[in-house]
Design a protein around this motif. Structure first.
Motif, PDB file in Angstrom:
ATOM      1  N   ASN A  73       0.772  -1.244   0.000  1.00 34.12           N
ATOM      2  CA  ASN A  73       0.000   0.000   0.000  1.00 34.12           C
ATOM      3  C   ASN A  73       0.803   1.295   0.000  1.00 34.12           C
ATOM      4  OD1 ASN A  73      -2.827  -1.101   0.263  1.00 34.12           O
ATOM      5  ND2 ASN A  73      -1.810  -2.116   1.972  1.00 34.12           N
ATOM      6  N   PHE A  74       2.105   1.220   0.205  1.00 34.53           N
ATOM      7  CA  PHE A  74       2.940   2.421   0.297  1.00 34.53           C
ATOM      8  C   PHE A  74       4.241   2.222  -0.465  1.00 34.53           C
ATOM      9  CE2 PHE A  74       0.471   2.304   4.225  1.00 34.53           C
ATOM     10  CZ  PHE A  74       0.042   3.612   4.368  1.00 34.53           C
ATOM     11  N   ASN A 155      -4.019   4.757   4.902  1.00 34.45           N
ATOM     12  CA  ASN A 155      -4.204   4.139   3.599  1.00 34.45           C
ATOM     13  C   ASN A 155      -5.630   4.401   3.113  1.00 34.45           C
ATOM     14  OD1 ASN A 155      -3.528   2.517   1.362  1.00 34.45           O
ATOM     15  ND2 ASN A 155      -4.517   0.767   2.316  1.00 34.45           N
TER      16      ASN A 155
END
Length: 175
Positions: A73-74, A155
Motif C-alpha cells: 500500500n505504500f 491508507n
C-alpha cells in the motif's frame, strides 16, 4: 504421501509469508515511483544511534503482516535524519548541516528537520499522500498492534473519511 507434500507446501508458504520484509526505498526512488504510479509514501525517520529505532526495526517492521501491508500500500522509505547527501524535493535542495550548526553537537539533514518541523525526534513515521504532500508525522516507537492501525488509517484516504477515534474503535487487527 500426497497429504505429507500438501502439509509441507502449506508450512513452506506460511513460513515464506512470515518472512516478509519491508522493501525499503530511498526517498528519491519513492518520489520517482510515486510520480509515475501514484501511491502514498511511508517514511521511517531514524538515526543510527537511536535504540528505539532499532527496536522498531526488530519488532514492528519485522512483523510479516505489517511488512506485507506496507509493501502493498505504500512506497516505504527509510531515511536517516543525519543523512549526508543532498536531496532535491519540490525544487528545493535539502542538505546536511554539520555538527557545529546542529543540536547537541549532532548534525542533521534539512529534509528531516523540515518534515519533523524542527523537532528531531526519532523514530518518527511520516505519511505522504499520493501527490507527495505531507499528511502527518507520527512520532515515537510503535508496537505492531499500534502501527497496524496507524498504517491502515493513512491508507485509502481513511484519514479523510473517518475521525481517528471512530476508526480505531472499528479497526479489526490481522495480527
Amino acid at each position: 504421501m500426497r497429504n505429507f507434500i500438501i502439509v509441507l507446501l502449506v508450512a513452506f508458504s506460511l513460513n515464506v509469508q512470515s518472512q516478509d520484509k519491508v522493501k525499503w526505498l530511498t526517498f528519491e526512488e519513492a518520489i520517482e515511483l510515486s510520480s509515475k504510479t501514484p501511491k502514498p509514501i511511508l517514511m521511517d525517520l531514524y538515526t543510527d544511534w537511536c535504540g528505539w529505532c532499532k527496536r522498531m526495526d526488530k519488532t514492528t517492521y519485522s512483523n510479516g503482516v505489517i511488512a506485507a501491508y506496507i509493501n502493498k500500500n505504500f512506497y516505504p522509505v527509510k531515511f536517516d535524519g543525519e543523512e549526508k547527501k543532498d536531496i532535491t524535493f519540490k525544487g528545493k535542495v535539502f542538505t546536511y548541516k554539520n555538527p557545529a550548526d546542529g543540536r547537541r553537537g549532532r548534525g542533521y539533514h534539512e529534509l528531516a528537520a523540515a518534515i519533523l518541523k524542527g523537532n528531531l525526534s526519532y523514530p518518527s513515521t511520516a505519511f505522504f499522500d499520493d501527490k507527495q504532500q505531507l499528511i502527518q508525522v507520527v512520532p515515537g516507537y510503535q508496537t505492531e498492534k499500534q502501527f497496524e492501525k496507524i498504517i491502515a488509517f493513512f491508507n485509502d484516504d481513511n484519514y479523510k473519511k473517518t475521525p481517528w477515534k471512530d476508526f480505531e474503535k472499528k479497526f479489526k487487527s490481522s495480527i
